[in-house]
Design a protein around this motif. Structure first.
Motif, PDB file in Angstrom:
ATOM      1  N   CYS A 231      -5.703   3.409   9.728  1.00 62.08           N
ATOM      2  CA  CYS A 231      -5.092   2.361   8.730  1.00 62.08           C
ATOM      3  C   CYS A 231      -4.644   1.106   9.268  1.00 62.08           C
ATOM      4  O   CYS A 231      -4.594   0.050   8.837  1.00 62.08           O
ATOM      5  CB  CYS A 231      -3.937   3.422   8.160  1.00 62.08           C
ATOM      6  SG  CYS A 231      -3.071   2.279   6.936  1.00 62.08           S
TER       7      CYS A 231
ATOM      8  N   TRP B 152     -10.401  -0.356   3.569  1.00 63.30           N
ATOM      9  CA  TRP B 152      -9.898  -1.263   2.516  1.00 63.30           C
ATOM     10  C   TRP B 152     -10.896  -2.170   2.231  1.00 63.30           C
ATOM     11  O   TRP B 152     -12.085  -2.603   2.768  1.00 63.30           O
ATOM     12  CB  TRP B 152      -8.629  -2.404   3.121  1.00 63.30           C
ATOM     13  CG  TRP B 152      -7.532  -1.301   3.468  1.00 63.30           C
ATOM     14  CD1 TRP B 152      -7.469  -0.022   3.705  1.00 63.30           C
ATOM     15  CD2 TRP B 152      -6.308  -1.896   3.960  1.00 63.30           C
ATOM     16  NE1 TRP B 152      -6.214   0.124   4.372  1.00 63.30           N
ATOM     17  CE2 TRP B 152      -5.447  -0.641   4.100  1.00 63.30           C
ATOM     18  CE3 TRP B 152      -5.971  -3.095   4.089  1.00 63.30           C
ATOM     19  CZ2 TRP B 152      -4.090  -0.903   4.732  1.00 63.30           C
ATOM     20  CZ3 TRP B 152      -4.455  -3.362   4.378  1.00 63.30           C
ATOM     21  CH2 TRP B 152      -3.773  -2.276   4.575  1.00 63.30           C
TER      22      TRP B 152
ATOM     23  N   SER C 285      -6.872   4.831   2.350  1.00 61.57           N
ATOM     24  CA  SER C 285      -5.836   4.056   3.481  1.00 61.57           C
ATOM     25  C   SER C 285      -6.670   3.761   4.640  1.00 61.57           C
ATOM     26  O   SER C 285      -6.247   2.938   5.594  1.00 61.57           O
ATOM     27  CB  SER C 285      -4.650   4.953   3.722  1.00 61.57           C
ATOM     28  OG  SER C 285      -5.100   6.136   4.492  1.00 61.57           O
TER      29      SER C 285
ATOM     30  N   VAL D  58       1.021  -7.589   4.323  1.00 63.51           N
ATOM     31  CA  VAL D  58       0.778  -6.226   4.172  1.00 63.51           C
ATOM     32  C   VAL D  58       2.135  -5.535   4.222  1.00 63.51           C
ATOM     33  O   VAL D  58       2.739  -5.582   5.110  1.00 63.51           O
ATOM     34  CB  VAL D  58      -0.448  -5.807   5.078  1.00 63.51           C
ATOM     35  CG1 VAL D  58      -0.354  -4.141   4.694  1.00 63.51           C
ATOM     36  CG2 VAL D  58      -1.841  -6.542   4.707  1.00 63.51           C
TER      37      VAL D  58
ATOM     38  N   SER E 262      -0.701   9.032   6.074  1.00 60.93           N
ATOM     39  CA  SER E 262      -2.379   8.992   6.180  1.00 60.93           C
ATOM     40  C   SER E 262      -2.878   9.986   7.077  1.00 60.93           C
ATOM     41  O   SER E 262      -2.186  10.419   7.969  1.00 60.93           O
ATOM     42  CB  SER E 262      -2.562   7.339   6.548  1.00 60.93           C
ATOM     43  OG  SER E 262      -4.055   7.426   6.725  1.00 60.93           O
TER      44      SER E 262
ATOM     45  N   THR F 232      -2.960   5.275  -2.806  1.00 55.11           N
ATOM     46  CA  THR F 232      -4.006   5.594  -1.860  1.00 55.11           C
ATOM     47  C   THR F 232      -4.279   7.107  -2.350  1.00 55.11           C
ATOM     48  O   THR F 232      -3.965   7.627  -3.267  1.00 55.11           O
ATOM     49  CB  THR F 232      -3.169   5.671  -0.287  1.00 55.11           C
ATOM     50  OG1 THR F 232      -1.991   6.546  -0.536  1.00 55.11           O
ATOM     51  CG2 THR F 232      -2.858   4.498   0.184  1.00 55.11           C
TER      52      THR F 232
ATOM     53  N   LEU G 253      -7.295   2.973  -3.441  1.00 60.73           N
ATOM     54  CA  LEU G 253      -8.108   2.956  -2.291  1.00 60.73           C
ATOM     55  C   LEU G 253      -7.837   4.183  -1.179  1.00 60.73           C
ATOM     56  O   LEU G 253      -6.790   4.712  -1.260  1.00 60.73           O
ATOM     57  CB  LEU G 253      -8.091   1.655  -1.828  1.00 60.73           C
ATOM     58  CG  LEU G 253      -6.722   0.938  -1.355  1.00 60.73           C
ATOM     59  CD1 LEU G 253      -6.229   1.367   0.127  1.00 60.73           C
ATOM     60  CD2 LEU G 253      -6.753  -0.272  -1.485  1.00 60.73           C
TER      61      LEU G 253
ATOM     62  N   TRP H 263     -10.933  -5.388   1.102  1.00 60.89           N
ATOM     63  CA  TRP H 263     -10.862  -6.605   1.444  1.00 60.89           C
ATOM     64  C   TRP H 263     -11.594  -7.055   2.684  1.00 60.89           C
ATOM     65  O   TRP H 263     -11.860  -6.245   3.820  1.00 60.89           O
ATOM     66  CB  TRP H 263      -9.367  -7.139   1.494  1.00 60.89           C
ATOM     67  CG  TRP H 263      -8.565  -7.254   0.240  1.00 60.89           C
ATOM     68  CD1 TRP H 263      -8.438  -8.183  -0.446  1.00 60.89           C
ATOM     69  CD2 TRP H 263      -7.965  -5.973  -0.004  1.00 60.89           C
ATOM     70  NE1 TRP H 263      -7.608  -7.718  -1.546  1.00 60.89           N
ATOM     71  CE2 TRP H 263      -7.362  -6.635  -1.437  1.00 60.89           C
ATOM     72  CE3 TRP H 263      -7.602  -4.825   0.157  1.00 60.89           C
ATOM     73  CZ2 TRP H 263      -6.305  -5.493  -2.205  1.00 60.89           C
ATOM     74  CZ3 TRP H 263      -6.629  -3.855  -0.618  1.00 60.89           C
ATOM     75  CH2 TRP H 263      -6.307  -4.645  -1.663  1.00 60.89           C
TER      76      TRP H 263
ATOM     77  N   GLU I 258      -7.101  -1.218  10.043  1.00 57.75           N
ATOM     78  CA  GLU I 258      -7.658  -2.006   8.664  1.00 57.75           C
ATOM     79  C   GLU I 258      -6.587  -3.067   8.558  1.00 57.75           C
ATOM     80  O   GLU I 258      -7.132  -4.314   8.013  1.00 57.75           O
ATOM     81  CB  GLU I 258      -7.706  -1.046   7.569  1.00 57.75           C
ATOM     82  CG  GLU I 258      -8.896  -0.162   7.378  1.00 57.75           C
ATOM     83  CD  GLU I 258     -10.179  -0.944   7.225  1.00 57.75           C
ATOM     84  OE1 GLU I 258     -10.397  -1.576   6.185  1.00 57.75           O
ATOM     85  OE2 GLU I 258     -10.809  -1.179   8.254  1.00 57.75           O
TER      86      GLU I 258
ATOM     87  N   ALA J 168      -1.303  -1.194  -4.419  1.00 60.78           N
ATOM     88  CA  ALA J 168      -2.373  -0.150  -4.370  1.00 60.78           C
ATOM     89  C   ALA J 168      -1.764   1.371  -4.108  1.00 60.78           C
ATOM     90  O   ALA J 168      -0.844   1.199  -3.317  1.00 60.78           O
ATOM     91  CB  ALA J 168      -3.204  -0.726  -3.084  1.00 60.78           C
TER      92      ALA J 168
ATOM     93  N   LEU K 283       0.840  -1.333   0.056  1.00 63.61           N
ATOM     94  CA  LEU K 283       0.090   0.130   0.023  1.00 63.61           C
ATOM     95  C   LEU K 283       0.729   1.438   0.001  1.00 63.61           C
ATOM     96  O   LEU K 283       1.530   1.473   0.949  1.00 63.61           O
ATOM     97  CB  LEU K 283      -0.826  -0.148   0.983  1.00 63.61           C
ATOM     98  CG  LEU K 283      -1.979   1.153   1.366  1.00 63.61           C
ATOM     99  CD1 LEU K 283      -2.945   0.915   0.145  1.00 63.61           C
ATOM    100  CD2 LEU K 283      -2.727   1.031   2.712  1.00 63.61           C
TER     101      LEU K 283
END
Length: 264
Positions: free
Chosen positions: A107, A82, A79, A92, A101, A56, A77, A84, A110, A54, A35
């Motif tokens: 974050c 998410w 942050s 990750v 962020s 952010t 996406l 998923w 998540e 991904a 991410l």
């Protein structure tokens, strides 16, 4: 923040690329996510079959920036939310994601949600107690070279504070490293002149490194196995002897002498 300059950014990228290539090569699973910061190819040595890159909300949406793989990011996406489901990812990678962020706590929550039990997260960040972090603390607002587009948050996240956050979420830190101890000079010549500070810093004052890296594992409480040998040392109450009242007298009505009949 004053720009770190391309020489310093290259040193930062090279150090993190070396560390991720070494640490993530033997992390097994099925689903891995990086991410942020596409210039860092953190998953290139990892062998998981499903990998995603991904970008952010704080990064530019153009995949054609310098250093980004030709395939570009797979998705964009927020942050803090998410797509998923829970317990779906094995690995990750957050390269300088939390410090950019708007809500690093959300974050991290998540991350804890989407990782499977025993899943791993790798996090990198600028050390606020270093030469590079000192520039940020002076209130300079210009963006460093590797972070094209977005601005950093108002304050960097210290290493010990991040460890506390991870422990509150049920993570156990397995690996922690500091690197890039030399000051962030603006030219290759000065970076080469100050190389000796980085060599000495890695040995004598690693806590002042410009960047930190840690790997943490998600722990989920489960059942506890009790050693059977402990039970053998305790005598069961059912096997103990219990005293019982005993008598040799006839348990019945007694006869008087007048009721006794003698045989003839």
């Amino acid at each position: 923040m004053d720009p770190l300059g391309q020489p310093a950014a290259s040193r930062l990228l090279a150090w993190e690329q070396l560390q991720t290539d070494e640490l993530l090569a033997d992390v097994f699973g099925y689903h891995a996510l990086q991410l942020g910061w596409p210039q860092l190819q953190a998953l290139r040595t990892n062998r998981m079959p499903h990998q995603w890159l991904a970008q952010t909300e704080f990064e530019p949406a153009s995949p054609a920036s310098e250093g980004v793989p030709e395939s570009g990011p797979h998705l964009f996406l927020d942050s803090r939310a998410w797509p998923w489901p829970a317990d779906s990812l094995d690995l990750v990678v957050l390269p300088h994601t939390l410090e950019r962020s708007a809500d690093p706590h959300a974050c991290l929550r998540e991350v804890a949600r989407v990782l499977i039990p025993e899943g791993q997260v790798l996090i990198t960040g600028l050390n606020p107690w270093s030469w590079w972090g000192w520039k940020q603390m002076r209130g300079q607002r210009q963006v460093p070279a590797p972070f094209t587009g977005p601005h950093l948050s108002s304050s960097l996240i210290a290493y010990r504070r991040l460890r506390d956050w991870l422990r509150l979420l049920g993570f156990e830190v397995q690996i922690s490293r500091m690197g890039v101890s030399s000051p962030a000079a603006g030219s290759d010549a000065w970076m080469n002149r100050l190389r000796w500070m980085g060599v000495l810093g890695q040995r004598w004052w690693p806590v002042w490194g410009g960047v930190y890296l840690l790997v943490a594992t998600k722990r989920v409480p489960g059942g506890r196995f009790i050693d059977g040998r402990r039970w053998r040392t305790v005598r069961s109450p059912a096997g103990a002897t219990v005293p019982i009242a005993r008598t040799d007298t006839f348990m019945g009505p007694t006869t008087a002498p007048k009721d006794t009949v003698e045989s003839r």
